[in-house]
Design a protein around this motif. Structure first.
Motif, mmCIF file in Angstrom:
data_model
loop_
_atom_site.group_PDB
_atom_site.id
_atom_site.type_symbol
_atom_site.label_atom_id
_atom_site.label_comp_id
_atom_site.label_asym_id
_atom_site.label_seq_id
_atom_site.Cartn_x
_atom_site.Cartn_y
_atom_site.Cartn_z
ATOM 1 N N GLY A 39 41.412 52.387 35.310
ATOM 2 C CA GLY A 39 42.027 52.100 34.022
ATOM 3 C C GLY A 39 42.765 53.309 33.472
ATOM 4 O O GLY A 39 42.470 54.453 33.816
ATOM 5 N N MET A 55 45.601 49.063 31.379
ATOM 6 C CA MET A 55 44.203 48.844 31.042
ATOM 7 C C MET A 55 43.415 48.248 32.207
ATOM 8 O O MET A 55 42.207 48.470 32.342
ATOM 9 C CB MET A 55 44.108 47.902 29.836
ATOM 10 C CG MET A 55 42.689 47.663 29.341
ATOM 11 S SD MET A 55 42.578 46.331 28.093
ATOM 12 C CE MET A 55 42.521 44.879 29.148
ATOM 13 N N THR A 88 41.978 47.215 35.971
ATOM 14 C CA THR A 88 41.523 47.915 37.164
ATOM 15 C C THR A 88 41.550 46.930 38.336
ATOM 16 O O THR A 88 41.729 45.735 38.161
ATOM 17 C CB THR A 88 40.103 48.472 36.992
ATOM 18 O OG1 THR A 88 39.173 47.373 36.909
ATOM 19 C CG2 THR A 88 39.983 49.310 35.730
ATOM 20 N N ALA A 114 38.530 43.832 28.689
ATOM 21 C CA ALA A 114 38.416 44.385 30.041
ATOM 22 C C ALA A 114 39.027 43.402 31.021
ATOM 23 O O ALA A 114 38.948 42.180 30.826
ATOM 24 C CB ALA A 114 36.956 44.652 30.408
ATOM 25 N N ARG A 170 39.617 43.136 35.439
ATOM 26 C CA ARG A 170 39.500 43.709 36.785
ATOM 27 C C ARG A 170 39.980 42.679 37.801
ATOM 28 O O ARG A 170 39.453 41.553 37.841
ATOM 29 C CB ARG A 170 38.056 44.121 37.077
ATOM 30 C CG ARG A 170 37.869 44.771 38.457
ATOM 31 C CD ARG A 170 36.568 45.541 38.484
ATOM 32 N NE ARG A 170 36.259 46.130 39.766
ATOM 33 C CZ ARG A 170 36.844 47.231 40.269
ATOM 34 N NH1 ARG A 170 37.810 47.816 39.588
ATOM 35 N NH2 ARG A 170 36.472 47.718 41.429
#
Length: 305
Positions: A23, A52, A54, A206, A208
């Motif tokens: 990130g 932001m 990942t 978050a 990912r």
């Protein structure tokens, strides 16, 4: 008299490098770092990740950069956290808060119904800070210049939108979710639309990416690992076998393909790899009518020793 060194073929060190992006860095930052680590300018990416976010970022190295546009990366998989109770300008935690609402009254059944409505084939308005071009400029650049940007809705498919865990605070709810979707789907737009449907606003805290096409976190290495041991994740032959169906060709057929000629079709659909009897990828091929024609010659006759 010393022998002249062989000219570079573009195959040395060629392949796909799958990076587990951290990130706070851009995808272009990752490309730049990998160019330094592998000591080559010939590195490109097969689609970016937001700073932001990942996870899985697929890069092509050396001759494999020509493969990037042919990869079938139409499905992607993510884990994410959605916060209900606030909406932001960017639909994620990096934006400014534009509204808040007490989400404590939102029921689990209400969440489940709203999630179900956002699953399957849906019409989605991309986030205004996406990389989509408007009149030749990226939408996010126009937003930074102070312009109001409203993008046209597009049809996408969300094949899986599962709530894995719910955490209730005093006035917000955090949802850990698992999303599988087609390319072009914006997970932060799912967060935005989920919050809007529940009347409390929503955004991502978050994100990912765990898979792009056939490439997963199992193939991926961090930037530090790439710097410590600079090499591709999959050499160009392994990349072709992983990314495409394949067929084995005879030595005569391999010679024809290496010179850009076509073969007789065998009834395989889409782009596939033609491998010689030693497992080396000679070309990527697509059948049209009575021809199996090359769309990329991986090992041209002019480059072979």
């Amino acid at each position: 008299m010393p022998a002249h060194p062989k000219p570079p073929t573009g195959l040395d060190g060629a392949g796909l490098l799958v990076v587990d992006k951290s990130g706070g860095v851009t995808s272009h930052d990752v490309v730049s770092a990998c160019r330094k680590a592998l000591k080559t300018r010939r590195i490109g990416h097969a689609g970016t990740l937001d700073p932001m976010a990942t996870g899985v970022l697929v890069l092509g190295v050396e001759r494999a950069t020509k493969m990037l546009g042919l990869l079938s990366l139409t499905t992607k998989e993510y884990t994410a956290t959605v916060r209900l109770g606030a909406a932001t300008t960017t639909d994620d935690a990096e934006g400014d808060t534009v509204s808040t609402a007490d989400a404590s009254a939102v029921t689990d059944s209400g969440i489940d119904e709203a999630v179900a409505a956002l699953t399957g084939k849906i019409s989605q308005v991309p986030s205004s800070v996406s990389a989509i071009k408007v009149d030749g400029k990226r939408a996010h650049a126009l937003v930074r210049e102070g312009e109001d940007v409203v993008l046209e809705p597009r049809t996408v498919t969300v094949s899986r939108f599962d709530v894995l865990q719910r955490r209730r605070g005093s006035d917000v709810i955090d949802l850990d979710v698992h999303v599988e979707c087609t390319s072009g789907t914006y997970v932060r737009a799912l967060a935005r639309d989920l919050g809007a449907a529940l009347g409390v606003g929503g955004h991502l805290t978050a994100l990912r990416r765990t898979r792009v096409g056939p490439f997963t976190l199992e193939h991926a290495r961090t930037l530090d690992e790439v710097r410590d041991d600079p090499h591709v994740s999959l050499d160009i032959d392994a990349a072709a076998r992983t990314a495409f169906p394949h067929r084995t060709v005879t030595s005569d057929e391999a010679e024809s393909l290496s010179q850009g000629r076509w073969l007789d079709p065998i009834g395989m659909s889409g782009i596939y790899a033609a491998l010689d009897e030693d497992g080396h990828t000679i070309a990527l091929v697509q059948e049209r009518g009575k021809r199996a024609s090359t769309v990329m010659v991986v090992r041209p006759a002019t480059l072979r020793p």
